[in-house]
Write a protein that holds these residues in place. Structure first.
Motif, PDB file in Angstrom:
ATOM      1  N   GLU A 102       0.721  -1.358  -0.008  1.00 30.48           N
ATOM      2  CA  GLU A 102       0.052   0.016  -0.032  1.00 30.48           C
ATOM      3  C   GLU A 102       0.865   1.371   0.059  1.00 30.48           C
ATOM      4  N   ILE A 103       1.762   1.255   0.734  1.00 34.47           N
ATOM      5  CA  ILE A 103       2.920   2.405   0.897  1.00 34.47           C
ATOM      6  C   ILE A 103       3.525   2.698  -0.600  1.00 34.47           C
ATOM      7  N   ALA A 104       3.845   1.382  -1.181  1.00 36.03           N
ATOM      8  CA  ALA A 104       4.535   1.518  -2.588  1.00 36.03           C
ATOM      9  C   ALA A 104       3.576   1.966  -3.556  1.00 36.03           C
ATOM     10  N   GLN A 105       2.465   1.553  -3.514  1.00 37.03           N
ATOM     11  CA  GLN A 105       1.497   2.167  -4.354  1.00 37.03           C
ATOM     12  C   GLN A 105       1.096   3.490  -4.370  1.00 37.03           C
ATOM     13  N   LYS A 106       0.966   3.953  -3.097  1.00 33.37           N
ATOM     14  CA  LYS A 106       0.847   5.503  -2.755  1.00 33.37           C
ATOM     15  C   LYS A 106       2.083   6.222  -3.271  1.00 33.37           C
ATOM     16  N   LEU A 107       3.180   5.702  -3.163  1.00 27.81           N
ATOM     17  CA  LEU A 107       4.340   6.621  -3.545  1.00 27.81           C
ATOM     18  C   LEU A 107       4.320   6.354  -4.985  1.00 27.81           C
ATOM     19  N   ILE A 108       4.188   5.554  -5.772  1.00 27.24           N
ATOM     20  CA  ILE A 108       4.102   5.610  -7.072  1.00 27.24           C
ATOM     21  C   ILE A 108       3.078   6.516  -7.794  1.00 27.24           C
ATOM     22  N   ARG A 109       2.192   6.647  -7.195  1.00 25.32           N
ATOM     23  CA  ARG A 109       1.180   7.605  -7.780  1.00 25.32           C
ATOM     24  C   ARG A 109       1.588   9.084  -7.665  1.00 25.32           C
ATOM     25  N   ARG A 110       2.364   9.203  -6.387  1.00 18.59           N
ATOM     26  CA  ARG A 110       3.023  10.782  -6.002  1.00 18.59           C
ATOM     27  C   ARG A 110       3.835  10.870  -7.065  1.00 18.59           C
ATOM     28  N   ILE A 111       4.725   9.793  -7.165  1.00 21.31           N
ATOM     29  CA  ILE A 111       5.929  10.065  -8.225  1.00 21.31           C
ATOM     30  C   ILE A 111       5.585  10.407  -9.842  1.00 21.31           C
ATOM     31  N   ASN A 112       4.544   9.557  -9.891  1.00 26.64           N
ATOM     32  CA  ASN A 112       3.888   9.674 -11.548  1.00 26.64           C
ATOM     33  C   ASN A 112       3.623  11.253 -11.802  1.00 26.64           C
ATOM     34  N   LYS A 113       2.844  11.789 -10.713  1.00 29.14           N
ATOM     35  CA  LYS A 113       2.559  12.873 -11.101  1.00 29.14           C
ATOM     36  C   LYS A 113       3.415  14.169 -10.980  1.00 29.14           C
ATOM     37  N   SER A 114       4.741  13.906 -10.587  1.00 31.87           N
ATOM     38  CA  SER A 114       5.927  14.696 -10.691  1.00 31.87           C
ATOM     39  C   SER A 114       6.723  14.662 -11.733  1.00 31.87           C
ATOM     40  N   ILE A 115       6.889  13.369 -12.185  1.00 38.47           N
ATOM     41  CA  ILE A 115       8.236  13.080 -13.138  1.00 38.47           C
ATOM     42  C   ILE A 115       7.687  11.799 -14.087  1.00 38.47           C
ATOM     43  N   ASN A 116       8.037  11.912 -15.460  1.00 38.86           N
ATOM     44  CA  ASN A 116       7.738  11.028 -16.357  1.00 38.86           C
ATOM     45  C   ASN A 116       8.993  10.251 -16.591  1.00 38.86           C
ATOM     46  N   ILE A 117       9.195   9.124 -16.013  1.00 40.91           N
ATOM     47  CA  ILE A 117      10.515   8.390 -16.079  1.00 40.91           C
ATOM     48  C   ILE A 117      10.243   6.878 -15.869  1.00 40.91           C
ATOM     49  N   HIS A 118      10.922   6.047 -16.663  1.00 42.82           N
ATOM     50  CA  HIS A 118      10.611   4.439 -16.667  1.00 42.82           C
ATOM     51  C   HIS A 118      11.367   4.034 -15.393  1.00 42.82           C
ATOM     52  N   TYR A 119      10.759   3.292 -14.653  1.00 47.25           N
ATOM     53  CA  TYR A 119      11.341   2.851 -13.045  1.00 47.25           C
ATOM     54  C   TYR A 119      10.533   1.657 -12.613  1.00 47.25           C
ATOM     55  N   LYS A 120      11.053   0.885 -11.763  1.00 44.19           N
ATOM     56  CA  LYS A 120      10.541  -0.095 -11.090  1.00 44.19           C
ATOM     57  C   LYS A 120      10.820  -0.148  -9.570  1.00 44.19           C
ATOM     58  N   ILE A 121       9.750  -0.599  -8.990  1.00 42.29           N
ATOM     59  CA  ILE A 121      10.008  -0.616  -7.248  1.00 42.29           C
ATOM     60  C   ILE A 121       9.869  -2.183  -6.844  1.00 42.29           C
ATOM     61  N   GLY A 122      10.909  -2.538  -6.107  1.00 42.74           N
ATOM     62  CA  GLY A 122      10.813  -3.926  -5.619  1.00 42.74           C
ATOM     63  C   GLY A 122      10.680  -3.779  -4.207  1.00 42.74           C
ATOM     64  N   LEU A 123      10.147  -4.835  -3.559  1.00 38.07           N
ATOM     65  CA  LEU A 123       9.943  -4.918  -2.133  1.00 38.07           C
ATOM     66  C   LEU A 123      10.500  -6.259  -1.557  1.00 38.07           C
ATOM     67  N   GLY A 124      11.342  -6.187  -0.443  1.00 38.00           N
ATOM     68  CA  GLY A 124      11.850  -7.427   0.023  1.00 38.00           C
ATOM     69  C   GLY A 124      10.917  -7.627   1.345  1.00 38.00           C
ATOM     70  N   ARG A 125      11.255  -8.796   1.755  1.00 41.14           N
ATOM     71  CA  ARG A 125      10.539  -9.216   2.916  1.00 41.14           C
ATOM     72  C   ARG A 125      11.001  -8.496   4.213  1.00 41.14           C
ATOM     73  N   ARG A 126      10.322  -8.613   5.409  1.00 45.19           N
ATOM     74  CA  ARG A 126      10.781  -7.907   6.623  1.00 45.19           C
ATOM     75  C   ARG A 126      11.512  -9.113   7.182  1.00 45.19           C
TER      76      ARG A 126
END
Length: 534
Positions: free
Chosen positions: A252-276
């Motif tokens: 959920e945090i990553a999804q919110k982050l992606i929405r905010r990033i995409n509003k500010s910049i147009n760039i190709h990227y990926k986000i990966g999450l490791g386990r705790r």
């Protein structure tokens, strides 16, 4: 300046206090008069005084109630009670409520001055304390990002177990014992145009700035410095949360982050999450985050536990990173060396997991490639060599393996740099010796560059950076200094001296001599003061 408000319904008292303040104090100004408790409250809000002289008995709201209401909105105001003798006991109760001092009517000049001075001193002390606190906070705010970056960086490259975790938890004001790694990887551009490369670099920096700002607004976290194409963040979590809930919170945090990033910049990227994990497994979580980001296809974000891979699904061994690592070593870029090795090590741990034999085999291959690429002089004299193969074969712990190899790369890079410094130092001495022995000839920059086996353009830059002078200026300085010595012999002609120091045209020599010394050769020879200066 300290602002003072007088609240009293007796005109004589008000004017007496105002007169004493204006006549006998320099840094205190009466900014307002209030004739009632209500008016005192209103003017305190409007004028924001530092000190309030408050009469207890006034029409409507009394002084005590006015003090309570003013303190509710501005707790820094210093209150001084002004009261008649018959209300003395009442005034003592007010002092217990935090009032700074009380004055009896009729007011005494010396008591008013003493009270104002002591209140002013208290206010200045508070202001000074606030200023010190702000300066300290400002310094801390400048230091913390660097500490934060070093914390993440050290976990990625050294993998050391943190012994003083409580210290870092206090500094960063968050629990760090357990958490997971979020990694953002920006896709590399295939363009090699200079302008496009610069744009990509600026876009990556902007992405890092937006990523850092928005993620910190979403959750407490630590973010490392940008490394080539990736950004690494450590997000602490509560281990009491069940695994499923923690995983969904991370997504959920990553999804919110992606929405905010995409509003500010147009760039190709990926986000990966490791386990705790416990923080001692920081590297494991970062490897998982890397794998998740590396295999993401259409999705911008992938959690490691959602990844379903075949053994060979990850891309092939990053040979290009080996070339980058060696280039960084030969140019003395230690940070670049560590970042390149980090990418190689990430690939090895992701693809070979806990197979130490495969990981060590690849690292030994890299060791051979590195040794073949090291200049012969550095390899033979300075670079630690013997025992490195044996040491790698003995290690059975992934953290120790990484730390040992990183240490080898550090020492090798530093040794190459030191060797290069020695070599360049020798070359500049050789070039200066050549100039000093041949200045009387028609030598050029190209002649000296050939003597030290450097290209014309590189030697020109090297000579200027090393001596602080360009070649022509240095050669001119040598020739003019020699001509000064020769001019002492009055029997020697200007023409002969000109030819002896390497100039063919006497007129040109005279022009250069005057430009450097401010005199012609003849004037210099006839001026005894010039001879003494030499």
């Amino acid at each position: 300046m300290i602002k003072l408000l007088i609240a009293d319904d007796e005109h004589l008292v008000v004017e007496s206090i105002r007169f004493i303040i204006e006549k006998y104090t320099d840094e205190t100004e009466v900014v307002g008069i209030a004739r009632s408790g209500r008016e005192a409250i209103e003017k305190a809000v409007e004028l924001k005084p530092d000190i309030v002289f408050m009469d207890i008995r006034m029409p409507g709201i009394d002084g005590i109630e006015a003090i309570r209401q003013i303190k509710a909105t501005n707790g820094d105001v210093v209150f001084v009670i002004v009261t008649a003798y018959e209300y003395f006991n009442y005034a003592k109760d007010a002092v217990n409520l935090g009032v700074h001092e009380y004055l009896l009517k009729p007011v005494n000049k010396h008591r008013v001055m003493e009270t104002v001075n002591s209140a002013a001193q208290l206010i200045r002390s508070k202001r000074s304390a606030i200023q010190r606190e702000m300066l300290l906070r400002e310094k801390i705010n400048k230091i913390i990002p660097h500490m934060e970056g070093q914390f993440v960086y050290s976990q990625l490259f050294s993998g050391r177990i943190i012994k003083d975790i409580a210290f870092y938890e206090e500094v960063f004001a968050m629990a760090l014992g357990h958490g997971y790694v979020m990694m953002a990887i920006v896709e590399e551009s295939e363009s090699y145009e200079r302008e496009e490369t610069l744009k990509n670099s600026l876009d990556k920096q902007r992405f890092y700035d937006i990523f850092s700002l928005e993620l910190k607004n979403l959750t407490p976290c630590l973010i490392g410095p940008p490394m080539l194409d990736r950004t690494v963040a450590y997000i602490p979590v509560n281990m009491n949360e069940d695994s499923y809930t923690a995983r969904n919170m991370a997504i959920e945090i990553a999804q919110k982050l992606i929405r905010r990033i995409n509003k500010s910049i147009n760039i190709h990227y990926k986000i990966g999450l490791g386990r705790r994990y416990d923080i001692s497994n920081f590297l494991k979580s970062s490897n998982e985050a890397y794998m998740a980001a590396a295999v993401a296809n259409k999705d911008l974000m992938v959690h490691y536990e959602d990844v379903i891979l075949s053994v060979n699904a990850v891309d092939t061994y990053p040979t290009n990173k080996e070339k980058t690592l060696i280039h960084k070593m030969l140019t003395g870029d230690l940070n670049g060396v560590l970042e390149s090795f980090e990418e190689i090590f990430w690939w090895l741990t992701v693809n070979y997991k806990d197979d130490m034999d495969k990981i060590k085999s690849k690292l030994l291959e890299l060791l051979v490639v590195v040794k073949r690429s090291i200049p012969y002089e550095a390899k033979e004299s300075d670079v630690p060599e013997q025992g490195q193969f044996i040491e790698l074969l003995k290690i059975q712990n992934i953290r120790e393996l990484k730390a040992s190899y990183t240490n080898y790369l550090k020492n090798t890079t530093l040794a190459i740099g030191e060797n290069r410094e020695k070599e360049l130092s020798g070359l500049i001495l050789k070039s200066l010796k050549y100039i000093n022995n041949n200045y009387q000839k028609n030598i050029s920059l190209d002649d000296v560059a050939k003597e030290v086996n450097m290209s014309y353009h590189y030697f020109s830059k090297f000579f200027k950076e090393t001596t602080g002078k360009n070649f022509v200026d240095y050669l001119t300085e040598i020739r003019i200094e020699r001509s000064k010595e020769l001019l002492k012999d009055v029997s020697a002609s200007i023409k002969d001296i000109c030819h002896e120091i390497g100039y063919s045209d006497p007129n040109y020599f005279c022009k250069i001599f005057k430009k450097v010394t401010g005199m012609t050769p003849t004037e210099f020879r006839s001026n005894p003061l010039s001879q003494e200066v030499m």
